[in-house]
Write a protein that holds these residues in place. Structure first.
Motif, PDB file in Angstrom:
ATOM      1  N   MET A 221       0.808  -1.213   0.000  1.00  0.00           N
ATOM      2  CA  MET A 221       0.000   0.000   0.000  1.00  0.00           C
ATOM      3  C   MET A 221       0.846   1.271   0.000  1.00  0.00           C
ATOM      4  N   ALA A 222       2.133   1.145   0.272  1.00  0.00           N
ATOM      5  CA  ALA A 222       3.014   2.314   0.201  1.00  0.00           C
ATOM      6  C   ALA A 222       3.373   2.654  -1.230  1.00  0.00           C
ATOM      7  N   GLY A 223       2.948   1.830  -2.215  1.00  0.00           N
ATOM      8  CA  GLY A 223       3.277   2.062  -3.611  1.00  0.00           C
ATOM      9  C   GLY A 223       4.714   1.670  -3.910  1.00  0.00           C
ATOM     10  N   THR A 224       5.087   1.758  -5.170  1.00  0.00           N
ATOM     11  CA  THR A 224       6.428   1.341  -5.570  1.00  0.00           C
ATOM     12  C   THR A 224       7.511   2.192  -4.912  1.00  0.00           C
ATOM     13  N   VAL A 225       7.313   3.504  -4.867  1.00  0.00           N
ATOM     14  CA  VAL A 225       8.329   4.381  -4.275  1.00  0.00           C
ATOM     15  C   VAL A 225       8.451   4.133  -2.780  1.00  0.00           C
ATOM     16  N   GLY A 226       7.317   4.072  -2.078  1.00  0.00           N
ATOM     17  CA  GLY A 226       7.358   3.829  -0.646  1.00  0.00           C
ATOM     18  C   GLY A 226       7.917   2.457  -0.308  1.00  0.00           C
ATOM     19  N   THR A 227       7.561   1.438  -1.101  1.00  0.00           N
ATOM     20  CA  THR A 227       8.069   0.087  -0.851  1.00  0.00           C
ATOM     21  C   THR A 227       9.570   0.016  -1.103  1.00  0.00           C
ATOM     22  N   LEU A 228      10.038   0.697  -2.159  1.00  0.00           N
ATOM     23  CA  LEU A 228      11.482   0.756  -2.395  1.00  0.00           C
ATOM     24  C   LEU A 228      12.176   1.437  -1.220  1.00  0.00           C
ATOM     25  N   GLY A 229      11.526   2.440  -0.655  1.00  0.00           N
ATOM     26  CA  GLY A 229      12.077   3.091   0.526  1.00  0.00           C
ATOM     27  C   GLY A 229      12.188   2.139   1.697  1.00  0.00           C
ATOM     28  N   MET A 230      11.202   1.242   1.862  1.00  0.00           N
ATOM     29  CA  MET A 230      11.261   0.267   2.950  1.00  0.00           C
ATOM     30  C   MET A 230      12.372  -0.747   2.725  1.00  0.00           C
ATOM     31  N   LEU A 231      12.541  -1.207   1.475  1.00  0.00           N
ATOM     32  CA  LEU A 231      13.634  -2.137   1.175  1.00  0.00           C
ATOM     33  C   LEU A 231      14.981  -1.469   1.463  1.00  0.00           C
ATOM     34  N   ALA A 232      15.129  -0.221   1.026  1.00  0.00           N
ATOM     35  CA  ALA A 232      16.377   0.497   1.265  1.00  0.00           C
ATOM     36  C   ALA A 232      16.610   0.717   2.754  1.00  0.00           C
ATOM     37  N   GLU A 233      15.561   1.080   3.487  1.00  0.00           N
ATOM     38  CA  GLU A 233      15.692   1.298   4.926  1.00  0.00           C
ATOM     39  C   GLU A 233      16.129   0.023   5.630  1.00  0.00           C
ATOM     40  N   ALA A 234      15.493  -1.101   5.295  1.00  0.00           N
ATOM     41  CA  ALA A 234      15.867  -2.375   5.895  1.00  0.00           C
ATOM     42  C   ALA A 234      17.299  -2.750   5.545  1.00  0.00           C
ATOM     43  N   SER A 235      17.778  -2.285   4.376  1.00  0.00           N
ATOM     44  CA  SER A 235      19.139  -2.584   3.934  1.00  0.00           C
ATOM     45  C   SER A 235      20.153  -1.560   4.447  1.00  0.00           C
ATOM     46  N   GLY A 236      19.684  -0.587   5.203  1.00  0.00           N
ATOM     47  CA  GLY A 236      20.581   0.408   5.773  1.00  0.00           C
ATOM     48  C   GLY A 236      21.137   1.393   4.779  1.00  0.00           C
ATOM     49  N   CYS A 237      20.363   1.698   3.728  1.00  0.00           N
ATOM     50  CA  CYS A 237      20.865   2.621   2.710  1.00  0.00           C
ATOM     51  C   CYS A 237      19.701   3.381   2.085  1.00  0.00           C
ATOM     52  N   ALA A 238      19.957   4.016   0.944  1.00  0.00           N
ATOM     53  CA  ALA A 238      18.941   4.764   0.208  1.00  0.00           C
ATOM     54  C   ALA A 238      18.784   4.148  -1.172  1.00  0.00           C
ATOM     55  N   ALA A 239      17.871   4.700  -1.960  1.00  0.00           N
ATOM     56  CA  ALA A 239      17.634   4.186  -3.307  1.00  0.00           C
ATOM     57  C   ALA A 239      17.411   5.332  -4.268  1.00  0.00           C
ATOM     58  N   VAL A 240      17.791   5.100  -5.519  1.00  0.00           N
ATOM     59  CA  VAL A 240      17.507   6.024  -6.615  1.00  0.00           C
ATOM     60  C   VAL A 240      16.661   5.263  -7.632  1.00  0.00           C
ATOM     61  N   LEU A 241      15.551   5.860  -8.040  1.00  0.00           N
ATOM     62  CA  LEU A 241      14.650   5.240  -9.008  1.00  0.00           C
ATOM     63  C   LEU A 241      14.708   6.025 -10.310  1.00  0.00           C
ATOM     64  N   ASP A 242      15.051   5.339 -11.409  1.00  0.00           N
ATOM     65  CA  ASP A 242      15.054   5.967 -12.732  1.00  0.00           C
ATOM     66  C   ASP A 242      13.630   5.945 -13.288  1.00  0.00           C
ATOM     67  N   VAL A 243      12.967   7.080 -13.263  1.00  0.00           N
ATOM     68  CA  VAL A 243      11.538   7.099 -13.562  1.00  0.00           C
ATOM     69  C   VAL A 243      11.226   6.643 -14.988  1.00  0.00           C
ATOM     70  N   ALA A 244      12.090   6.947 -15.937  1.00  0.00           N
ATOM     71  CA  ALA A 244      11.817   6.588 -17.326  1.00  0.00           C
ATOM     72  C   ALA A 244      11.985   5.095 -17.577  1.00  0.00           C
ATOM     73  N   ALA A 245      12.660   4.388 -16.663  1.00  0.00           N
ATOM     74  CA  ALA A 245      12.917   2.958 -16.851  1.00  0.00           C
ATOM     75  C   ALA A 245      11.896   2.071 -16.169  1.00  0.00           C
ATOM     76  N   VAL A 246      10.975   2.653 -15.430  1.00  0.00           N
ATOM     77  CA  VAL A 246       9.984   1.856 -14.694  1.00  0.00           C
ATOM     78  C   VAL A 246       8.991   1.240 -15.674  1.00  0.00           C
ATOM     79  N   PRO A 247       8.829  -0.087 -15.677  1.00  0.00           N
ATOM     80  CA  PRO A 247       7.806  -0.688 -16.546  1.00  0.00           C
ATOM     81  C   PRO A 247       6.414  -0.355 -16.018  1.00  0.00           C
ATOM     82  N   ARG A 248       5.529   0.091 -16.911  1.00  0.00           N
ATOM     83  CA  ARG A 248       4.171   0.441 -16.487  1.00  0.00           C
ATOM     84  C   ARG A 248       3.204   0.178 -17.635  1.00  0.00           C
ATOM     85  N   PRO A 249       1.926   0.019 -17.322  1.00  0.00           N
ATOM     86  CA  PRO A 249       0.928  -0.238 -18.367  1.00  0.00           C
ATOM     87  C   PRO A 249       0.770   0.963 -19.288  1.00  0.00           C
ATOM     88  N   THR A 250       0.460   0.706 -20.540  1.00  0.00           N
ATOM     89  CA  THR A 250       0.237   1.768 -21.514  1.00  0.00           C
ATOM     90  C   THR A 250      -0.947   2.637 -21.101  1.00  0.00           C
TER      91      THR A 250
END
Length: 467
Positions: A365-394
């Motif tokens: 429910m945190a969405g892709t950005v929030g969930t990536l933040g949780m993965l990064a937090e659990a890993s003790g670091c941060a994350a960068v998301l390349d917005v143009a590379a995200v696969p999404r529906p047309t």
């Protein structure tokens, strides 16, 4: 009106008119008037352009123009909003902000009102990066309105400042659904050492993984069959993220009557068969408000944690782009799973087990950005998301896709180039990286970075302990 009239709630007289109104221009004559005003100010008055100030944004059908009129219909000013990229990524600019010369005195504040209206319109339209190149004098007004100076910029050979409006859509979402968890759960150390922040938990002394999710009562009440399906879907995702093979589930259902309970159970039964998660038991209570909680069990000899990532790891999103918005939940809940057969669902939910990445987490429910933040937090670091590379529906807005609850979407982190196993109908793409620091940053095609989530999402800290 007197003070007494105000205190008594007496309606304002009809003669009290607003100084101006701001609306989206949908009349060719109004647009022509706006362009004439632009010419008068930017070409004739300021000499900023020679001949005319027309550019490609004027010809883009996606461009939006906001116009301010006084109560008599006189044009006071306007501003346009337009996409920067050919593919819609939610990167827009505001430009050609103009106020009629006389209105600068008799309608003071209309320029600021147009800027505020542009910000509101952009955020409502799902814009994630909103900028403007502003001349030195107006730049001070933009700063007072909360815009941030980025860097000097030349327009028509004259100095301007690139200003950016701080869009905090993902930060607000993460704060709303996840921020309280650190304070609430820190003493419980959910998941145990190495798995703090995971949605599933290894059962001590066994190879069992346990996961539990409650469905929001309003969803159960409004869409009982879908709620039943989601009770299985979310738990299947939690098990899948840890590389666990499904064993079965338990459900606890509250319903006002047997008929309503049957509707919830019909969705749960269908999903149970589709995900091959048999119902092992549970509890049903009638004559109570709608409620549903589901616990699932799986097996994993070497469970994959959310906190196994490290700076330098590549981030991959594997998502099912089929399906569409669930009726009544446009922009919030994506339904692809009800269209998939058991073999297709198995191919997707087993991708982590077959890949064995360093870290994995299913999008919640945190969405892709929030969930990536949780993965990064659990890993003790941060994350960068390349917005143009995200696969999404047309045809789906990136802002909605990055903030919605998808039918199936899995984030994994691993050494660059390692890749993921075939996930059947799902699409996989490397779209980011783990880096030192905290939070999630959004990287754009021009290399600029904007803030997605400014810091820790849950406050639970790294998976190896509570920070």
């Amino acid at each position: 009106m007197s003070l007494g009239d105000v205190l008594l709630g007496v309606p304002a007289p009809d003669t009290l008119r607003r100084a101006w109104t701001i609306d989206v221009a949908d009349d060719p004559r109004a647009l022509s008037a706006y362009r004439r005003l632009r010419h008068d100010v930017f070409v004739t008055e300021q000499g900023l352009f020679t001949g005319n100030d027309h550019d490609d944004a004027d010809d883009d059908p996606r461009t939006v123009v906001l116009l301010a009129h006084d109560p008599d219909g006189f044009l006071l000013g306007g501003v346009r909003l337009h996409c920067v990229t050919s593919a819609e990524l939610g990167w827009w600019r505001g430009s050609r902000l103009v106020v009629e010369r006389a209105a600068r005195r008799r309608a003071a504040g209309v320029g600021a009102a147009l800027v505020r209206a542009a910000c509101a319109h952009a955020e409502q339209a799902g814009v994630l990066r909103f900028e403007a190149t502003v001349q030195p004098a107006p730049a001070r007004m933009f700063a007072r309105l909360g815009w941030q100076a980025v860097r000097p910029h030349l327009v028509a050979g004259r100095p301007h400042m690139l200003m950016r409006w701080p869009v905090d859509r993902f930060a607000r979402q993460a704060a709303a659904v996840k921020a309280p968890l650190g304070g609430l759960l820190a003493d419980l150390r959910p998941g145990g050492y190495g798995f703090v922040g995971d949605d599933g938990a290894p059962v001590p002394g066994s190879d069992l993984i346990a996961a539990c999710d409650a469905i929001v009562p309003s969803l159960v009440e409004r869409d009982p069959e879908w709620a039943g399906w989601c009770g299985v879907l979310v738990n299947a995702g939690d098990l899948a993220a840890m590389g666990a093979e499904p064993v079965g589930l338990l459900d606890a259902l509250g319903a006002r009557d047997a008929s309503f309970a049957a509707r919830v159970l019909s969705g749960l039964r269908a999903a149970s068969a589709a995900y091959r998660l048999p119902v092992l038991g549970g509890h049903t209570q009638l004559g109570v408000p709608a409620a549903l909680s589901v616990t699932a069990l799986g097996r994993a000899s070497r469970p994959v944690p959310a906190g196994g990532g490290r700076p330098g790891h590549a981030v991959t999103l594997t998502a099912d782009l089929g399906g569409g918005w669930r009726r009544g939940h446009t922009g919030r809940q994506w339904d692809s799973s009800t269209l998939r057969g058991a073999l297709e669902l198995a191919a997707m939910t087993s991708v982590v087990a077959r890949t064995a990445p360093a870290a994995a987490k299913d999008v919640s429910m945190a969405g892709t950005v929030g969930t990536l933040g949780m993965l990064a937090e659990a890993s003790g670091c941060a994350a960068v998301l390349d917005v143009a590379a995200v696969p999404r529906p047309t045809g789906v807005r990136l802002a909605d896709w990055l903030s919605c609850f998808p039918g199936f979407a899995m984030l994994t982190a691993d050494e660059p180039g390692r890749g993921v196993a075939d996930a059947g109908p799902a699409t996989s793409a490397v779209c980011g990286a783990l880096v030192a620091g905290t939070g999630v940053a959004l990287r754009w095609p021009d290399g600029d970075i904007t803030t997605g989530v400014p810091g820790a999402v849950t406050g639970l800290g790294p998976a190896g302990g509570i920070s």
